[in-house]
Design an enzyme around this catalytic site. Structure first.
Site, PDB file in Angstrom:
ATOM      1  CB  CYS A  50      -4.270  -2.145   4.187  1.00 21.15           C
ATOM      2  SG  CYS A  50      -3.339  -2.483   5.694  1.00 21.15           S
TER       3      CYS A  50
ATOM      4  CB  VAL B 204       0.131  -0.877  12.105  1.00 21.74           C
ATOM      5  CG1 VAL B 204       0.870  -0.050  11.072  1.00 21.74           C
ATOM      6  CG2 VAL B 204      -1.333  -0.459  12.193  1.00 21.74           C
TER       7      VAL B 204
ATOM      8  CE  LYS C   1      -7.261   0.949   3.613  1.00 27.21           C
ATOM      9  NZ  LYS C   1      -5.988   1.241   4.338  1.00 27.21           N
TER      10      LYS C   1
ATOM     11  CD  GLU D 222      -2.530   0.924   2.887  1.00 26.27           C
ATOM     12  OE1 GLU D 222      -2.173   0.020   3.687  1.00 26.27           O
ATOM     13  OE2 GLU D 222      -3.465   1.695   3.129  1.00 26.27           O
TER      14      GLU D 222
HETATM   15  C1  ACM Z   1      -4.180  -0.131   7.045  1.00 30.09           C
HETATM   16  O1  ACM Z   1      -5.283  -0.180   6.512  1.00 30.09           O
HETATM   17  N1  ACM Z   1      -3.152   0.450   6.464  1.00 30.09           N
HETATM   18  C2  ACM Z   1      -3.964  -0.747   8.363  1.00 30.09           C
END
Ligand code: ACM
Length: 264
Positions: A143, A170, A110, A39
């Site tokens: 992510c 994370v 996203k 990402e």
């Molecule tokens: C994330 O969506 N970068 C944890």
């Protein structure tokens, strides 16, 4: 189909240095049909504020990062999926692009923004689409989308064989448990390309993985190493949705009961 992940750490805010790091890794991964990067690979992740996030975004058509990946695709006859800090007018999106010899051929913005991303990015404004790579149907998620099973199912219903999942995870271990399960319950392949390294108060958790339609982890990375993970995948397995001779994971769904009164 040979697929690879480049697990690495972009250099925060320095696209030139990031490309210096990435170029030899791309060369090492050449021979793959599809390479997936993490990402926000062009900018890094942990912005000080929305001004900085905007400053470090790029217009795809004018991006040196995309231009370099496009050149690589042309010389290596390869497809690359990369996370990208995308500028569009006054908005920025946490995006993913599919690049081939002709340039950008697919995109995803996203849908589910994580934590402080909500301070910087505009949430995705369209449903994810399926793109063809030599007949293989590929979808993209990013992510934190990992925690919303609906979107993984939606891609299965649209016919995805492979879901590419650029990530900057994370929270240790959670998504890495979930994405093989998404692969299993949808009977497709998942490529979770996570990054490594630390930016300020955030440490990224590595452990990138390629998972198959039985939920098996075909290849997985370490928590902090710069690595290329590769696997040959038999995409025909993702077209077989049967879990017993009488159970097809898509056709046996009962959506009329999921939707009734649920808001789904
Ligand atoms: C994330 O969506 N970068 C944890």
């Amino acid at each position: 189909m040979k697929v690879s992940i480049i697990q690495f750490a972009p250099v925060f805010g320095d696209v030139t240095k990031t490309l210096d790091k990435l170029s030899p890794l791309l060369d090492q991964a050449s021979g793959s049909d599809l390479i997936v990067l993490p990402e926000l690979a062009n900018s890094g992740y942990n912005f000080k504020g929305s001004d900085q996030a905007f400053e470090l975004s790029e217009i795809p058509e004018a991006s040196v990062f995309i231009e370099r990946l496009h050149r690589f695709c042309k010389t290596s006859d390869c497809h690359v999926v990369t996370g990208f800090n995308e500028r569009s007018g006054d908005n920025i999106y946490n995006s993913s692009f599919l690049i081939n010899q002709s340039g950008i051929t697919g995109s995803y913005r996203k849908l589910h923004l994580f934590n402080n991303e909500k301070n910087y990015f505009t949430p995705g404004d369209r449903a994810p689409e399926i793109y063809s790579i030599n007949g293989v149907k590929v979808g993209m998620l990013i992510c934190f989308d990992w925690i919303f099973p609906e979107i993984w199912r939606a891609l299965a219903i649209k016919g995805a064989d492979v879901v590419c999942h650029p990530s900057n995870l994370v929270i240790p271990g959670k998504a890495q448990k979930a994405t093989p399960v998404h692969a299993m319950v949808n009977r497709y392949f998942v490529i979770t390309a996570n990054r490594i390294g630390t930016e300020g108060d955030l440490t990224f958790t590595g452990n990138s993985l390629i998972a198959g339609p039985d939920g098996e982890v075909i290849s997985s990375g370490t928590t902090s190493g710069e690595e290329i993970l590769s696997a040959g995948i038999d995409v025909s397995r993702a077209r077989d949705k049967m879990v017993t001779p009488k159970n097809d994971v898509l056709k046996d769904r009962r959506p009329e009961f999921y939707q009734a009164g649920s808001g789904l």
